[in-house]
Design an enzyme around this catalytic site. Structure first.
Site, mmCIF file in Angstrom:
data_model
loop_
_atom_site.group_PDB
_atom_site.id
_atom_site.type_symbol
_atom_site.label_atom_id
_atom_site.label_comp_id
_atom_site.label_asym_id
_atom_site.label_seq_id
_atom_site.Cartn_x
_atom_site.Cartn_y
_atom_site.Cartn_z
ATOM 1 N N LYS A 5 0.839 -1.201 0.000
ATOM 2 C CA LYS A 5 0.000 0.000 0.000
ATOM 3 C C LYS A 5 0.869 1.245 0.000
ATOM 4 C CE LYS A 5 -0.406 -0.179 5.039
ATOM 5 N NZ LYS A 5 -1.301 -0.085 6.194
ATOM 6 N N TYR A 29 14.545 31.191 1.609
ATOM 7 C CA TYR A 29 13.453 32.036 2.084
ATOM 8 C C TYR A 29 13.735 32.561 3.487
ATOM 9 C CZ TYR A 29 10.533 30.713 -1.870
ATOM 10 O OH TYR A 29 10.020 30.539 -3.135
#
EC number: 5.1.1.1
Length: 365
Positions: free
Chosen positions: A32, A257
Site C-alpha cells: 500500500k 526564504y
C-alpha cells in the site's frame, strides 16, 4: 533528476529471511501507499514469486497489483462499491468491515453470477476499522454460510506492536485466539492472520496461518531487540540527486526564504534540486544532512518546494556541479538514513519513505 535506487537483491533477501523466520505461515506482503513509497509496480514485479498474497489499502492500488502479478490481493480498506464489479471480476479479496457488508456483497455477486472472495476484519482493540469484537462470531458464521461469498480469511490488526511489552498485545492476542477457535470450528481452511512486521518479532505464537510484514520487508527494524537472523535485514533504497549549482557567499549574505541562514564570506553552498514538493521532509531545512562524495554536509537555510542548499564550508573536498548527492542512506546508523531523518523530524520511517512522490524516479538495480 532525483532517483530512488532500490536494490532488488536486498529486497528479495529480506523477504527470504522473513519467510524462513515465520516457518510454514503464508506471507502477505503489504504494498500500500505505493509500496511504502518504493513504487508498487516495481516492487510487485520483483517479489511476486516469493510471496503468497499482496495487500493494499484500496481498490485502485489493487488494480495496479493485478496488472503486473497473478497473486491474490487483499484490500484492507473499506469497500468502494463503484469499483466492486471490477474487483469481483479480478478476484480481488475484499475486507468485510461490518455485518451489513455481507448482504450488499451478496446482492452484487448474484447480479454478476460470480462469488466474492472475502476476509473479515475484526476489531480486537485498535478501534479503527473492522467488525466489533462482540459481533465477530455471528458475522463469520453468516459469511461462511453465504452462497455468494468465499470466506477465505479472518484477521485483525495490532495497535501496539512496536512496543513488545504493551499489555494490549496480549489482550488482542487472547481475543483473536477465541476468534480463531470459532473460525477453525467452521473450517480449517480459513486463513487467520493478525501479525504485522513487529508483531511476530515481539510476540510469541502470533503467526497463525499468515503474517503481513510490510515495513520489515523494506528493511526497517523495530527499536526493540531482535535476533541475529533478523538483523541481517537491510533497507532496500537510497535517495540520490545531483549538485546543480555552487554558490559563493559574500560578506553578510544569506540563503533561502527569509534568509535564516547567514554564512561567512567565501562560504560555498551546493544547490540540490529536491524539496518538499517531492515529498522530502521540509522540517530538515537548516538541520538535516546529505552525503556528497562520502562526506556529510549540513543543510543551510529553509528547504524550498523544489530545492535545498547545503553548506560546503570552504569546499576543501572540491565538490563540483554534477556530483552525486545521497539524501537518504541505506545504512541505518548514518545521519541521513530514514531512521535518523525520522528521529530528527519526530516521525517514523514509514512517513519518510511513503511521502516521496512521483516526481522522484524509482529505479530497480
Amino acid at each position: 533528476m532525483n532517483i530512488l535506487k532500490i536494490s532488488k537483491q536486498t529486497l528479495r533477501n529480506n523477504i527470504k529471511i522473513i519467510r524462513e523466520y515465520i516457518g510454514n505461515a503464508k506471507m502477505c506482503f503489504p504494498v500500500k501507499a505505493n509500496a511504502y513509497g518504493h513504487g508498487i509496480e516495481d516492487i510487485v514485479e520483483n517479489t511476486h514469486d516469493l510471496v503468497d498474497f499482496f495487500a493494499v489499502a484500496n481498490s485502485l492500488e489493487a488494480f495496479r497489483v493485478t496488472a503486473v502479478a497473478k497473486n491474490p490481493v487483499l484490500v484492507f480498506g473499506v469497500i468502494y462499491y463503484e469499483y466492486i464489479e471490477k474487483m469481483i471480476s479480478e478476484n480481488i479479496r475484499v475486507s468485510i468491515q461490518d455485518y451489513e457488508d455481507i448482504e450488499k456483497l451478496e446482492q452484487i455477486a448474484k447480479e454478476l453470477d460470480k462469488k466474492v472472495y472475502a476476509h473479515i476484519n475484526i476489531n480486537t482493540g485498535m478501534n479503527r476499522m473492522g467488525v466489533n469484537y462482540n459481533d465477530a462470531c455471528r458475522t463469520i458464521q453468516r459469511a461462511y454460510e453465504s452462497d455468494w461469498l468465499i470466506l477465505e480469511g479472518v484477521y485483525s490488526h495490532l495497535a501496539c506492536a512496536d512496543n513488545r511489552d504493551h499489555p494490549t498485545n496480549i489482550k488482542q492476542k487472547n481475543r483473536f485466539d477465541s476468534i480463531v477457535k470459532f473460525t477453525k470450528g467452521l473450517s480449517q481452511d480459513i486463513i487467520c492472520h493478525l501479525s504485522n512486521s513487529y508483531g511476530f518479532l515481539g510476540q510469541k505464537g502470533i503467526c497463525y496461518d499468515m503474517v503481513r510484514p510490510g515495513i520489515l520487508s523494506y528493511g526497517f527494524l523495530p527499536e526493540f531487540y531482535v535476533d541475529r537472523v533478523i538483523r541481517e535485514i537491510k533497507p532496500i533504497a537510497r535517495l540520490l540527486s545531483k549538485v546543480v549549482k555552487i554558490i559563493t557567499l559574500q560578506e553578510g549574505e544569506g540563503v533561502g526564504y527569509s534568509l535564516i541562514y547567514r554564512g561567512f564570506e567565501g562560504e560555498q553552498l551546493a544547490v540540490i534540486p529536491i524539496g518538499y514538493g517531492d515529498g522530502f521532509p521540509r522540517e530538515l531545512g537548516d538541520r538535516g544532512f546529505v552525503n556528497i562524495n562520502d562526506v556529510m554536509y549540513p543543510m543551510a537555510g529553509r528547504m524550498s518546494m523544489d530545492g535545498l542548499t547545503v553548506s560546503l564550508g570552504i569546499n576543501e573536498y572540491d565538490v563540483k556541479v554534477g556530483d552525486t548527492v545521497e539524501l537518504i542512506s541505506a545504512i541505518p546508523r548514518n545521519r541521513n538514513s530514514a531512521f535518523s531523518i525520522a528521529k530528527q523530524t519526530n516521525t517514523i520511517e514509514y512517513d519518510i519513505m511513503s511521502t516521496l512522490n512521483d516526481r522522484i524516479i524509482r529505479k530497480i538495480i
